[in-house]
Scaffold this active site. Structure first.
Site, PDB file in Angstrom:
ATOM      1  N   SER A  59       0.849  -1.198   0.000  1.00  0.00           N
ATOM      2  CA  SER A  59       0.000   0.000   0.000  1.00  0.00           C
ATOM      3  C   SER A  59       0.881   1.244   0.000  1.00  0.00           C
ATOM      4  CB  SER A  59      -0.885   0.010   1.252  1.00  0.00           C
ATOM      5  OG  SER A  59      -0.064   0.232   2.387  1.00  0.00           O
ATOM      6  N   ASP A  96      -1.494  -1.962  -3.937  1.00  0.00           N
ATOM      7  CA  ASP A  96      -2.803  -1.761  -3.323  1.00  0.00           C
ATOM      8  C   ASP A  96      -3.147  -0.260  -3.381  1.00  0.00           C
ATOM      9  OD1 ASP A  96      -5.072  -2.452  -1.867  1.00  0.00           O
ATOM     10  OD2 ASP A  96      -4.060  -2.406   0.083  1.00  0.00           O
ATOM     11  N   ASP A 118      -7.091   2.939  -8.134  1.00  0.00           N
ATOM     12  CA  ASP A 118      -8.299   3.277  -7.389  1.00  0.00           C
ATOM     13  C   ASP A 118      -8.747   4.689  -7.771  1.00  0.00           C
ATOM     14  OD1 ASP A 118     -10.297   3.845  -5.662  1.00  0.00           O
ATOM     15  OD2 ASP A 118      -9.163   3.508  -3.821  1.00  0.00           O
ATOM     16  N   GLU A 148     -11.792   0.018  -9.170  1.00  0.00           N
ATOM     17  CA  GLU A 148     -12.763   0.095  -8.066  1.00  0.00           C
ATOM     18  C   GLU A 148     -13.945   0.976  -8.440  1.00  0.00           C
ATOM     19  OE1 GLU A 148     -11.347   0.376  -4.054  1.00  0.00           O
ATOM     20  OE2 GLU A 148     -13.151   1.369  -3.331  1.00  0.00           O
ATOM     21  N   HIS A 192     -12.656  -0.358   5.627  1.00  0.00           N
ATOM     22  CA  HIS A 192     -11.256  -0.475   6.033  1.00  0.00           C
ATOM     23  C   HIS A 192     -11.069  -0.293   7.549  1.00  0.00           C
ATOM     24  CE1 HIS A 192     -10.370   0.726   1.681  1.00  0.00           C
ATOM     25  NE2 HIS A 192      -9.843  -0.474   1.831  1.00  0.00           N
ATOM     26  N   ALA A 237     -11.886  -6.435   4.470  1.00  0.00           N
ATOM     27  CA  ALA A 237     -12.588  -7.674   4.810  1.00  0.00           C
ATOM     28  C   ALA A 237     -11.989  -8.402   6.008  1.00  0.00           C
ATOM     29  CB  ALA A 237     -12.653  -8.583   3.584  1.00  0.00           C
ATOM     30  N   SER A 238     -11.356  -7.652   6.904  1.00  0.00           N
ATOM     31  CA  SER A 238     -10.913  -8.287   8.148  1.00  0.00           C
ATOM     32  C   SER A 238     -12.131  -8.525   9.038  1.00  0.00           C
ATOM     33  CB  SER A 238      -9.900  -7.392   8.885  1.00  0.00           C
ATOM     34  OG  SER A 238      -8.629  -7.524   8.294  1.00  0.00           O
ATOM     35  N   SER A 281      -6.049  -5.717   8.612  1.00  0.00           N
ATOM     36  CA  SER A 281      -6.229  -5.384  10.034  1.00  0.00           C
ATOM     37  C   SER A 281      -6.124  -6.603  10.947  1.00  0.00           C
ATOM     38  CB  SER A 281      -7.583  -4.699  10.245  1.00  0.00           C
ATOM     39  OG  SER A 281      -7.608  -3.463   9.566  1.00  0.00           O
TER      40      SER A 281
HETATM   41 ZN   LIG Z   1      -8.437  -1.312   0.343  1.00  0.00          ZN
END
Ligand SMILES: [Zn+2]
Length: 338
Positions: A59, A96, A118, A148, A192, A237-238, A281
């Protein structure tokens, strides 16, 4: 594809074959973020141990923290480490949340096999234009591109949005056709960070733990109908694994009302057209829990290996568990790469 891309020389793969197999096999490829050595070892060794294909993500926060050049060479080191273990497993090195064409281009030039552009914060037409530009460049080198549509709420490094905007199914056909992207991140209620929802948005279960509003599977189904067989990506999606929140709080931390996406919902999503699920996360929580525990139990210890080692072990076991029980990707490595 006209030229042999650098990533192929390094021994990385793009996401195409992985997504094809994941779509047919009704599982999802895990995408794990890394910014240091212990995370990288845990991700690689956890995926080797569970024979899971995976995507290694960088990221903008990771690039600032650890340096883009160093991260790229660490990824190459991971390729060699896997080879040395004698397994055929390969992985994609993915940018990312790339926010500009220039950044995506520079990552491709330095050896990334996959990038995300993005443009979701732009107006629709500008998102299409930016994404298309990246796709045109990336596909010359057979690098795959994730776009996205829709906006996720929450905080992840530099990605901050106060309010989520669900992906509109009516836009996906046009977006995919005009841009030529290989996969699409959508917004159906994931978010997020570790504080994904305010308490007022949630209900409390019998143990007093917050449960978020369910993912919008109705929107996902609409999207699947419009673009059948097209790979969908879930960010944010944690699950905010309760075991680690408890461990953090038990050993001096203070994480109140952290809330994530229940694993059962992710398991369900993984059986749909969702081919990539991003998890960051939960790994942070696992490492922090293990480090707090090591500090509390061994106050005289001052060798970083004595707390980073347990943190690495905890992250590895989280990754094996996610691959086996949430993503369903465990055991599919040899099928793709042998
Ligand atoms: Zn993301």
């Amino acid at each position: 594809m006209s030229e042999k891309a650098l990533y192929q020389e390094i021994g990385l793969v793009n996401t195409r074959k992985m997504f094809e197999v994941a779509m047919k096999g009704k599982f999802a490829i895990p995408a794990y973020n890394f910014n240091n050595m212990e995370q990288l070892q845990a991700i690689v060794n956890g995926c080797v141990a569970s024979d899971s294909p995976f995507i290694l993500q960088v990221s903008s926060g990771a690039r600032k923290y650890a340096d883009q050049t160093l991260l790229r060479w660490m990824a190459q080191g991971a390729v060699e480490m896997i080879k040395a273990q004698g397994t055929p497993l390969k992985f994609a090195l993915h940018l990312d949340h790339g926010d500009t064409f220039e950044l995506c281009k520079s990552c491709i030039e330095t050896g990334f096999s996959s990038v995300m552009i993005d443009g979701s914060h732009h107006p629709y037409d500008k998102n299409v234009e930016e994404t298309r530009k990246v796709v045109e460049y990336a596909h010359k080198y057979d690098v795959t591109v994730e776009g996205e549509l829709g906006v996720l709420a929450g905080i992840e490094d530099d990605v901050v949005a106060a309010k989520s905007i669900y992906t509109q199914p009516d836009q996906v056909v046009d977006f995919v056709k005009k841009t030529g992207v290989d996969s699409l991140a959508i917004s159906i209620g994931t978010s997020h960070g570790a504080y994904k929802f305010k308490a007022a948005q949630c209900t409390r279960n019998a143990q007093g733990i917050l449960e978020p509003p369910p993912l919008r599977f109705d929107i996902l189904e609409e999207i699947e109908k419009r673009i059948p067989g097209f790979p969908i990506v879930l960010h944010g999606a944690s699950s905010v694994v309760q075991k680690y929140v408890d461990m953090i709080n038990k050993f001096g931390g203070k994480m109140e009302d952290a809330v994530g996406i229940p694993e059962a919902q992710l398991r369900k999503a993984a059986t749909s057209a969702v081919c990539k699920i991003n998890i960051d996360s939960d790994g942070r929580l696992a490492m922090t829990g293990a480090i707090r525990k090591a500090f509390a139990e061994n106050p005289k210890e001052f060798d970083p290996r004595k707390y980073l080692g347990p943190a690495r072990d905890e992250l590895k076991s989280l990754i094996i568990d996610k691959n086996k029980n949430v993503l369903g990707s465990a055991g599919h490595g040899k099928e793709i790469f042998a």
